[in-house]
Design a protein around this motif. Structure first.
Motif, PDB file in Angstrom:
ATOM      1  N   THR A  74       0.832  -1.206   0.000  1.00 42.78           N
ATOM      2  CA  THR A  74       0.000   0.000   0.000  1.00 42.78           C
ATOM      3  C   THR A  74       0.863   1.251   0.000  1.00 42.78           C
ATOM      4  N   ALA A  75       1.920   1.254   0.811  1.00 37.74           N
ATOM      5  CA  ALA A  75       2.835   2.399   0.844  1.00 37.74           C
ATOM      6  C   ALA A  75       3.484   2.600  -0.523  1.00 37.74           C
ATOM      7  N   ALA A  76       3.807   1.494  -1.186  1.00 36.22           N
ATOM      8  CA  ALA A  76       4.413   1.590  -2.522  1.00 36.22           C
ATOM      9  C   ALA A  76       3.429   2.193  -3.516  1.00 36.22           C
ATOM     10  N   TRP A  77       2.152   1.836  -3.379  1.00 30.11           N
ATOM     11  CA  TRP A  77       1.136   2.384  -4.281  1.00 30.11           C
ATOM     12  C   TRP A  77       0.923   3.879  -4.038  1.00 30.11           C
ATOM     13  N   VAL A  78       0.903   4.295  -2.781  1.00 27.58           N
ATOM     14  CA  VAL A  78       0.730   5.724  -2.467  1.00 27.58           C
ATOM     15  C   VAL A  78       1.886   6.520  -3.069  1.00 27.58           C
ATOM     16  N   ASN A  79       3.101   5.990  -2.949  1.00 24.51           N
ATOM     17  CA  ASN A  79       4.273   6.662  -3.514  1.00 24.51           C
ATOM     18  C   ASN A  79       4.225   6.688  -5.031  1.00 24.51           C
ATOM     19  N   TYR A  80       3.757   5.593  -5.612  1.00 30.73           N
ATOM     20  CA  TYR A  80       3.638   5.537  -7.078  1.00 30.73           C
ATOM     21  C   TYR A  80       2.652   6.581  -7.582  1.00 30.73           C
ATOM     22  N   LEU A  81       1.488   6.667  -6.937  1.00 30.40           N
ATOM     23  CA  LEU A  81       0.486   7.641  -7.351  1.00 30.40           C
ATOM     24  C   LEU A  81       1.002   9.069  -7.170  1.00 30.40           C
ATOM     25  N   LYS A  82       1.768   9.287  -6.111  1.00 32.84           N
ATOM     26  CA  LYS A  82       2.360  10.605  -5.879  1.00 32.84           C
ATOM     27  C   LYS A  82       3.281  10.983  -7.031  1.00 32.84           C
ATOM     28  N   ARG A  83       4.082  10.006  -7.493  1.00 32.24           N
ATOM     29  CA  ARG A  83       4.959  10.268  -8.638  1.00 32.24           C
ATOM     30  C   ARG A  83       4.162  10.571  -9.899  1.00 32.24           C
ATOM     31  N   GLU A  84       2.931  10.063  -9.950  1.00 26.72           N
ATOM     32  CA  GLU A  84       2.052  10.320 -11.087  1.00 26.72           C
ATOM     33  C   GLU A  84       1.225  11.591 -10.879  1.00 26.72           C
ATOM     34  N   ASN A  85       1.593  12.375  -9.858  1.00 29.10           N
ATOM     35  CA  ASN A  85       0.908  13.630  -9.534  1.00 29.10           C
ATOM     36  C   ASN A  85      -0.541  13.428  -9.104  1.00 29.10           C
ATOM     37  N   VAL A  86      -0.781  12.315  -8.425  1.00 32.46           N
ATOM     38  CA  VAL A  86      -2.106  12.014  -7.887  1.00 32.46           C
ATOM     39  C   VAL A  86      -2.014  11.996  -6.363  1.00 32.46           C
ATOM     40  N   THR A  87      -2.848  12.786  -5.700  1.00 32.48           N
ATOM     41  CA  THR A  87      -2.888  12.780  -4.235  1.00 32.48           C
ATOM     42  C   THR A  87      -3.639  11.534  -3.774  1.00 32.48           C
ATOM     43  N   ALA A  88      -3.026  10.736  -2.906  1.00 34.58           N
ATOM     44  CA  ALA A  88      -3.627   9.481  -2.471  1.00 34.58           C
ATOM     45  C   ALA A  88      -3.459   9.288  -0.976  1.00 34.58           C
ATOM     46  N   LEU A  89      -4.458   8.649  -0.369  1.00 35.58           N
ATOM     47  CA  LEU A  89      -4.420   8.307   1.047  1.00 35.58           C
ATOM     48  C   LEU A  89      -4.816   6.848   1.224  1.00 35.58           C
ATOM     49  N   ALA A  90      -4.164   6.170   2.166  1.00 31.75           N
ATOM     50  CA  ALA A  90      -4.561   4.814   2.537  1.00 31.75           C
ATOM     51  C   ALA A  90      -5.583   4.916   3.659  1.00 31.75           C
ATOM     52  N   VAL A  91      -6.753   4.312   3.465  1.00 34.37           N
ATOM     53  CA  VAL A  91      -7.820   4.417   4.454  1.00 34.37           C
ATOM     54  C   VAL A  91      -8.511   3.072   4.636  1.00 34.37           C
ATOM     55  N   LEU A 280      -7.134 -14.649   5.717  1.00 34.37           N
ATOM     56  CA  LEU A 280      -5.889 -15.207   5.169  1.00 34.37           C
ATOM     57  C   LEU A 280      -4.712 -14.259   5.387  1.00 34.37           C
ATOM     58  N   GLY A 281      -4.975 -13.144   6.049  1.00 31.59           N
ATOM     59  CA  GLY A 281      -3.917 -12.170   6.292  1.00 31.59           C
ATOM     60  C   GLY A 281      -4.031 -10.980   5.351  1.00 31.59           C
ATOM     61  N   ARG A 282      -3.076 -10.077   5.462  1.00 31.90           N
ATOM     62  CA  ARG A 282      -3.075  -8.859   4.649  1.00 31.90           C
ATOM     63  C   ARG A 282      -2.397  -9.153   3.315  1.00 31.90           C
ATOM     64  N   ILE A 283      -3.185  -9.095   2.264  1.00 31.94           N
ATOM     65  CA  ILE A 283      -2.726  -9.537   0.947  1.00 31.94           C
ATOM     66  C   ILE A 283      -3.033  -8.484  -0.110  1.00 31.94           C
ATOM     67  N   THR A 284      -2.054  -8.190  -0.957  1.00 31.70           N
ATOM     68  CA  THR A 284      -2.235  -7.317  -2.110  1.00 31.70           C
ATOM     69  C   THR A 284      -1.989  -8.138  -3.377  1.00 31.70           C
ATOM     70  N   LEU A 285      -2.895  -8.015  -4.330  1.00 37.41           N
ATOM     71  CA  LEU A 285      -2.872  -8.869  -5.504  1.00 37.41           C
ATOM     72  C   LEU A 285      -2.069  -8.305  -6.665  1.00 37.41           C
ATOM     73  N   GLU A 286      -1.678  -7.035  -6.595  1.00 41.34           N
ATOM     74  CA  GLU A 286      -0.881  -6.449  -7.674  1.00 41.34           C
ATOM     75  C   GLU A 286      -0.029  -5.323  -7.113  1.00 41.34           C
ATOM     76  N   LEU A 287       1.156  -5.201  -7.660  1.00 37.54           N
ATOM     77  CA  LEU A 287       2.110  -4.182  -7.212  1.00 37.54           C
ATOM     78  C   LEU A 287       2.217  -3.074  -8.256  1.00 37.54           C
ATOM     79  N   PRO A 288       2.632  -1.875  -7.843  1.00 38.79           N
ATOM     80  CA  PRO A 288       2.743  -0.783  -8.817  1.00 38.79           C
ATOM     81  C   PRO A 288       3.851  -1.053  -9.836  1.00 38.79           C
ATOM     82  N   PRO A 289       3.738  -0.454 -11.006  1.00 44.66           N
ATOM     83  CA  PRO A 289       4.814  -0.605 -12.005  1.00 44.66           C
ATOM     84  C   PRO A 289       6.118  -0.106 -11.423  1.00 44.66           C
ATOM     85  N   THR A 290       7.201  -0.792 -11.744  1.00 42.73           N
ATOM     86  CA  THR A 290       8.498  -0.375 -11.241  1.00 42.73           C
ATOM     87  C   THR A 290       8.987   0.836 -12.024  1.00 42.73           C
ATOM     88  N   LYS A 291       9.737   1.685 -11.339  1.00 41.34           N
ATOM     89  CA  LYS A 291      10.250   2.906 -11.963  1.00 41.34           C
ATOM     90  C   LYS A 291      11.312   2.546 -13.001  1.00 41.34           C
TER      91      LYS A 291
END
Length: 292
Positions: A74-91, A280-291
């Protein structure tokens, strides 16, 4: 993700087309758009039409259900969106986690120019109007209910339950416009459609639930093997395919019918329910594109 053995997923009920038209017609009534996406599937749960539908309207993206997602992802996604000039929050709209940052971030970042303009013109007390958008079952009603401090919007675990727009007034001089969940006419990427099916954003009624559970188990065995071994107390083998994993789960849970056969349908329902509820725990099914 290989989808050759799962039928093509398309789901575009008539009310979805009406919702797209309603979004365009009502944008002039709001100052900003809050787009909810699922933190477990941040890319797949972003409607690719939202960019076009909302034109240049200021927007904030909320990665909902972050308590069910991998925190590092989730932190990686927030940072990715920030690089894309999108304001994002994890909630997490059910618990309220992170929502205390919504309005301050909206005022200080997304609507900064508008707020300064209003102050200069003596309209600082004007209400902030925000449209809530997202695909079905992503948590829009839960968001509104949490912000409103009570059940103001109907909440159900069935995709597409919000049929008409709803205005909700909050105590902090904010007004929310809740729109029905909107999918898009065609899934160009069937892997995205399958991930949405994993989370329940697409109705199980149009899918083969056993095939879906097998797909999920195969993915988890590769990306989150410890989640399976800890939850189901099964041993994983490199030779296990989705069916073998589903049968292992069913056997371990005592889902055996006459002749020693495993009730794979019952096992599939269990796997999907337990994944969607976070067991099943905290699971993310896809990761942001790598820089690059």
């Amino acid at each position: 993700m290989d989808n050759n053995d799962i039928k093509t997923i398309q789901w575009f009920p008539g009310h979805m087309a009406k919702t797209r038209r309603a979004i365009s017609a009502n944008l002039k009534l709001v100052d900003a758009v809050a787009e909810l996406i699922d933190a477990r599937t941040p890319m797949s749960s972003r409607n690719p039409e939202i960019d076009t539908l909302t034109a240049n309207k200021p927007r904030i993206v909320l990665l909902n259900k972050c308590d069910l997602a991998d925190a590092n992802a989730t932190a990686a996604w927030v940072n990715y969106l920030k690089r894309e000039n999108v304001t994002a929050l994890a909630v997490d709209c059910k618990s309220g986690k992170g929502l205390n940052k919504l309005m301050p971030t909206l005022k200080a970042t997304v609507l900064r120019e508008l707020m300064e303009k209003r102050e200069r013109s003596g309209m600082g007390g004007a209400p902030i109007r925000m449209m809530i958008l997202g695909i079905p079952n992503v948590g829009k009603s839960s968001l509104i209910n949490r912000l409103a401090g009570g059940k103001r919007a109907k909440v159900e675990d069935r995709p597409g339950v919000t049929r008409t727009k709803q205005w909700v007034k909050l105590q902090d001089n904010t007004e929310l416009l809740d729109m029905p969940g909107v999918l898009w006419p065609k899934f160009e990427d069937q892997s995205a459609a399958v991930r949405l099916a994993f989370t329940g954003a697409i109705s199980d009624d149009i899918l083969d639930i056993e095939t879906l559970a097998m797909k999920l188990l195969s993915h988890l065995a590769e990306s989150y093997p410890q989640s399976l071994t800890e939850r189901y107390k099964i041993e994983l083998s490199a030779d296990d395919d989705g069916l073998a994993l589903l049968e292992k789960v069913g056997r371990k849970r005592g889902m055996v019918i006459s002749g020693g056969e495993i009730n794979t349908e019952r096992a599939a329902i269990t796997v999907l329910d337990e994944f969607r509820s976070g067991k099943l725990g905290r699971i993310t099914l896809e990761l942001p594109p790598t820089k690059e």
